[in-house]
Design a protein around this motif. Structure first.
Motif, PDB file in Angstrom:
ATOM      1  N   LEU A   1       0.829  -1.102  -0.072  1.00 27.61           N
ATOM      2  CA  LEU A   1      -0.016  -0.118  -0.001  1.00 27.61           C
ATOM      3  C   LEU A   1       0.887   1.216  -0.155  1.00 27.61           C
ATOM      4  O   LEU A   1       1.951   1.304   0.539  1.00 27.61           O
ATOM      5  N   GLU A   2       0.507   2.374  -0.750  1.00 31.70           N
ATOM      6  CA  GLU A   2       1.324   3.624  -0.801  1.00 31.70           C
ATOM      7  C   GLU A   2       0.849   4.566   0.482  1.00 31.70           C
ATOM      8  O   GLU A   2      -0.167   4.080   1.134  1.00 31.70           O
TER       9      GLU A   2
ATOM     10  N   TYR B   1      -6.276   5.296  -0.394  1.00 30.57           N
ATOM     11  CA  TYR B   1      -5.340   6.165  -1.112  1.00 30.57           C
ATOM     12  C   TYR B   1      -4.787   5.321  -2.291  1.00 30.57           C
ATOM     13  O   TYR B   1      -4.907   5.736  -3.285  1.00 30.57           O
ATOM     14  N   THR B   2      -4.459   4.112  -2.036  1.00 30.26           N
ATOM     15  CA  THR B   2      -4.052   3.118  -2.923  1.00 30.26           C
ATOM     16  C   THR B   2      -5.205   2.837  -3.985  1.00 30.26           C
ATOM     17  O   THR B   2      -4.585   2.686  -5.110  1.00 30.26           O
ATOM     18  N   PHE B   3      -6.330   2.609  -3.366  1.00 34.19           N
ATOM     19  CA  PHE B   3      -7.341   2.059  -4.230  1.00 34.19           C
ATOM     20  C   PHE B   3      -7.480   3.342  -5.329  1.00 34.19           C
ATOM     21  O   PHE B   3      -7.609   2.912  -6.456  1.00 34.19           O
TER      22      PHE B   3
ATOM     23  N   ASN C   1      -8.717  -2.393 -11.342  1.00 33.67           N
ATOM     24  CA  ASN C   1      -7.882  -1.750 -10.306  1.00 33.67           C
ATOM     25  C   ASN C   1      -7.072  -2.915  -9.500  1.00 33.67           C
ATOM     26  O   ASN C   1      -7.445  -3.932  -9.214  1.00 33.67           O
ATOM     27  N   LYS C   2      -5.814  -2.330  -9.330  1.00 34.80           N
ATOM     28  CA  LYS C   2      -4.947  -3.478  -8.778  1.00 34.80           C
ATOM     29  C   LYS C   2      -5.097  -3.580  -7.383  1.00 34.80           C
ATOM     30  O   LYS C   2      -4.562  -4.813  -6.919  1.00 34.80           O
ATOM     31  N   VAL C   3      -5.776  -3.026  -6.552  1.00 37.77           N
ATOM     32  CA  VAL C   3      -6.099  -3.391  -5.355  1.00 37.77           C
ATOM     33  C   VAL C   3      -7.420  -4.106  -5.035  1.00 37.77           C
ATOM     34  O   VAL C   3      -7.429  -4.949  -4.200  1.00 37.77           O
TER      35      VAL C   3
ATOM     36  N   THR D   1      -5.424  13.564  -4.235  1.00 35.91           N
ATOM     37  CA  THR D   1      -5.864  12.189  -3.660  1.00 35.91           C
ATOM     38  C   THR D   1      -5.632  12.385  -2.107  1.00 35.91           C
ATOM     39  O   THR D   1      -6.325  11.638  -1.362  1.00 35.91           O
ATOM     40  N   THR D   2      -4.478  13.055  -1.755  1.00 33.51           N
ATOM     41  CA  THR D   2      -4.224  13.041  -0.456  1.00 33.51           C
ATOM     42  C   THR D   2      -5.438  14.166   0.279  1.00 33.51           C
ATOM     43  O   THR D   2      -5.768  13.566   1.381  1.00 33.51           O
ATOM     44  N   ASP D   3      -5.762  15.023  -0.324  1.00 34.91           N
ATOM     45  CA  ASP D   3      -6.806  15.684   0.480  1.00 34.91           C
ATOM     46  C   ASP D   3      -8.046  15.091   0.465  1.00 34.91           C
ATOM     47  O   ASP D   3      -8.853  15.183   1.417  1.00 34.91           O
ATOM     48  N   LEU D   4      -8.419  14.317  -0.511  1.00 34.50           N
ATOM     49  CA  LEU D   4      -9.619  13.292  -0.671  1.00 34.50           C
ATOM     50  C   LEU D   4      -9.516  12.383   0.474  1.00 34.50           C
ATOM     51  O   LEU D   4     -10.711  12.359   1.159  1.00 34.50           O
ATOM     52  N   VAL D   5      -8.553  11.708   0.761  1.00 33.36           N
ATOM     53  CA  VAL D   5      -8.255  10.727   1.720  1.00 33.36           C
ATOM     54  C   VAL D   5      -8.569  11.555   3.138  1.00 33.36           C
ATOM     55  O   VAL D   5      -8.832  10.831   3.977  1.00 33.36           O
ATOM     56  N   ASN D   6      -7.729  12.636   3.409  1.00 36.73           N
ATOM     57  CA  ASN D   6      -7.749  13.239   4.652  1.00 36.73           C
ATOM     58  C   ASN D   6      -9.081  13.722   4.875  1.00 36.73           C
ATOM     59  O   ASN D   6      -9.649  13.637   6.019  1.00 36.73           O
TER      60      ASN D   6
END
Length: 206
Positions: free
Chosen positions: A16-17, A113-115, A129-131, A157-162
């Motif tokens: 996972l990232e 995040y990885t997804f 999707n690889k996940v 993508t960081t903001d969205l996960v945040n």
């Protein structure tokens, strides 16, 4: 966001990232809320959150939260619900799009995040999707990624996960801050108790 992901067991064999999001970054949370509105709310809800609670925590007025997240189509006291009519998700994707309120608490930030970054095109117009192989969720961030730099996409993508991390536990930062205060109080109490014990027992022979 990933359809069926809340109830599905992890079905991946990849590293996972690391997302490294920051719940104290209000600018990031505000951007994440806007991204959630534009890319996720067509299908997904965060049904345990009200617009006025988000406004209070993210540094907006109630009116700003309603404008940004519902385009003035909701009231501040309304829950943040999908704009999709009931039954449409099943017709389009064969499964009901899940509520995302507790997604990060169930799967973890790094998984999400990885997804959302893990889509790849198997053939023209067909994504996987690889996940989560065979996911029903389309690659909703495809256009964003195509028109953004790598750095901009990483930030988005960081903001969205945040934002999703905040939604999963809105009081997390308050809990962190209160936890340190409680620990400091207990350490002070322990010190005072020890000194009091020494004072009481100093004249007693053992």
């Amino acid at each position: 966001m990933p359809y069926g992901i809340v109830s599905a067991a992890p079905a991946y064999n990849i590293k996972l990232e690391k997302v490294n999001n920051n719940l104290r970054d209000l600018d990031s949370l505000q951007r994440g809320a806007s991204l959630f509105t534009n890319y996720c709310m067509a299908c997904h809800s965060v049904q345990y959150m009200r617009y006025n609670r988000i406004a209070r925590d993210l540094g907006w007025t109630d009116e700003q939260a309603v404008e940004v997240m519902s385009f003035n189509q909701a009231k501040p006291v309304d829950y943040v619900l999908t704009r999709m009519d009931p039954g449409v998700s099943e017709q389009l994707f064969g499964i009901e799009a899940p509520d995302l309120s507790l997604l990060t608490r169930v799967k973890g930030n790094d998984y999400i995040y990885t997804f959302i970054r893990g889509y790849y095109e198997e053939e023209e117009g067909k994504w996987n999707n690889k996940v989560l192989t065979g996911t029903s969720m389309p690659n909703v961030l495809e256009g964003l990624k195509r028109h953004a730099t790598e750095e901009e996409f990483d930030q988005a993508t960081t903001d969205l996960v945040n934002f999703l991390d905040y939604v999963g536990e809105p009081s997390k930062v308050e809990r962190w801050d209160l936890g340190w205060k409680v620990i400091l109080f207990l350490l002070l109490l322990l010190t005072l108790t020890y000194l009091l014990k020494r004072e009481y027992w100093k004249d007693i022979k053992h």
